[in-house]
Design a protein around this motif. Structure first.
Motif, PDB file in Angstrom:
ATOM      1  N   LYS A 277      35.701  31.251  40.358  1.00 12.67           N
ATOM      2  CA  LYS A 277      35.842  29.804  40.186  1.00 12.67           C
ATOM      3  C   LYS A 277      35.893  29.439  38.707  1.00 12.67           C
ATOM      4  O   LYS A 277      36.663  28.575  38.290  1.00 12.67           O
ATOM      5  N   ASP A 278      35.080  30.109  37.895  1.00 13.13           N
ATOM      6  CA  ASP A 278      35.059  29.822  36.460  1.00 13.13           C
ATOM      7  C   ASP A 278      36.330  30.289  35.762  1.00 13.13           C
ATOM      8  O   ASP A 278      36.788  29.648  34.824  1.00 13.13           O
ATOM      9  N   VAL A 279      36.889  31.398  36.198  1.00 13.76           N
ATOM     10  CA  VAL A 279      38.072  31.954  35.545  1.00 13.76           C
ATOM     11  C   VAL A 279      39.298  31.116  35.870  1.00 13.76           C
ATOM     12  O   VAL A 279      40.115  30.841  34.998  1.00 13.76           O
ATOM     13  N   GLY A 280      39.450  30.675  37.106  1.00 14.31           N
ATOM     14  CA  GLY A 280      40.603  29.848  37.488  1.00 14.31           C
ATOM     15  C   GLY A 280      41.894  30.624  37.391  1.00 14.31           C
ATOM     16  O   GLY A 280      42.052  31.676  37.996  1.00 14.31           O
ATOM     17  N   GLU A 281      42.846  30.124  36.602  1.00 14.83           N
ATOM     18  CA  GLU A 281      44.144  30.788  36.445  1.00 14.83           C
ATOM     19  C   GLU A 281      44.053  31.997  35.532  1.00 14.83           C
ATOM     20  O   GLU A 281      44.909  32.857  35.568  1.00 14.83           O
ATOM     21  N   GLY A 282      43.061  32.043  34.687  1.00 16.60           N
ATOM     22  CA  GLY A 282      42.910  33.158  33.760  1.00 16.60           C
ATOM     23  C   GLY A 282      42.138  32.740  32.533  1.00 16.60           C
ATOM     24  O   GLY A 282      41.683  31.610  32.409  1.00 16.60           O
ATOM     25  N   ILE A 283      42.018  33.670  31.622  1.00 15.73           N
ATOM     26  CA  ILE A 283      41.295  33.426  30.377  1.00 15.73           C
ATOM     27  C   ILE A 283      42.234  33.733  29.214  1.00 15.73           C
ATOM     28  O   ILE A 283      42.973  34.707  29.236  1.00 15.73           O
ATOM     29  N   CYS A 284      42.211  32.887  28.204  1.00 12.48           N
ATOM     30  CA  CYS A 284      43.036  33.081  27.013  1.00 12.48           C
ATOM     31  C   CYS A 284      42.562  34.330  26.275  1.00 12.48           C
ATOM     32  O   CYS A 284      41.361  34.517  26.053  1.00 12.48           O
TER      33      CYS A 284
ATOM     34  N   ASN B  65      47.302  25.141  33.756  1.00 10.64           N
ATOM     35  CA  ASN B  65      48.755  24.978  33.804  1.00 10.64           C
ATOM     36  C   ASN B  65      49.476  25.985  32.909  1.00 10.64           C
ATOM     37  O   ASN B  65      50.414  25.641  32.184  1.00 10.64           O
ATOM     38  N   LYS B  66      48.993  27.213  32.906  1.00 14.51           N
ATOM     39  CA  LYS B  66      49.563  28.316  32.137  1.00 14.51           C
ATOM     40  C   LYS B  66      49.553  28.071  30.623  1.00 14.51           C
ATOM     41  O   LYS B  66      50.363  28.606  29.890  1.00 14.51           O
ATOM     42  N   LYS B  67      48.627  27.204  30.165  1.00 14.94           N
ATOM     43  CA  LYS B  67      48.482  26.937  28.734  1.00 14.94           C
ATOM     44  C   LYS B  67      47.006  26.903  28.382  1.00 14.94           C
ATOM     45  O   LYS B  67      46.185  26.402  29.137  1.00 14.94           O
ATOM     46  N   CYS B  68      46.699  27.412  27.220  1.00 16.24           N
ATOM     47  CA  CYS B  68      45.326  27.375  26.722  1.00 16.24           C
ATOM     48  C   CYS B  68      45.092  26.009  26.081  1.00 16.24           C
ATOM     49  O   CYS B  68      45.882  25.580  25.230  1.00 16.24           O
ATOM     50  N   PRO B  69      44.017  25.298  26.450  1.00 13.42           N
ATOM     51  CA  PRO B  69      43.781  23.977  25.855  1.00 13.42           C
ATOM     52  C   PRO B  69      43.473  24.057  24.361  1.00 13.42           C
ATOM     53  O   PRO B  69      43.752  23.102  23.621  1.00 13.42           O
TER      54      PRO B  69
END
Length: 81
Positions: A54-61, A70-74
């Motif tokens: 849940k914490d990782v979500g789509e991935g980690i930068c 959304n496939k972008k690092c904030p």
């Protein structure tokens, strides 16, 4: 609770723990304690794995380590713009 390969190591370790408990208590009680420990560890690991997913979500930068949306690092993608 799916059986995985590393569960064999857990079972062997708990069996050795049960053998260590037998001199101090009846084998039935030692077996009950080991069975409860097995399911307790399985539940703990399952909940921990869900919280990590849940914490990782789509991935980690890979650069800053923050969560990707959304496939972008904030942090990294918005600072370049």
């Amino acid at each position: 609770m799916k059986f995985e390969r590393r569960d064999i190591l857990l079972i062997v370790g708990l069996l050795l723990f049960m053998i260590g408990l037998i001199p101090f208590m009846a084998p039935v009680y030692a077996a009950i304690i080991v069975i409860l420990m097995y399911f307790g560890i399985k539940v703990y690991v399952g909940k921990r794995k869900q919280s990590i997913e849940k914490d990782v979500g789509e991935g980690i930068c890979m650069e800053c380590g923050s969560q990707v949306f959304n496939k972008k690092c904030p942090n990294c993608d918005y600072s370049k713009e």
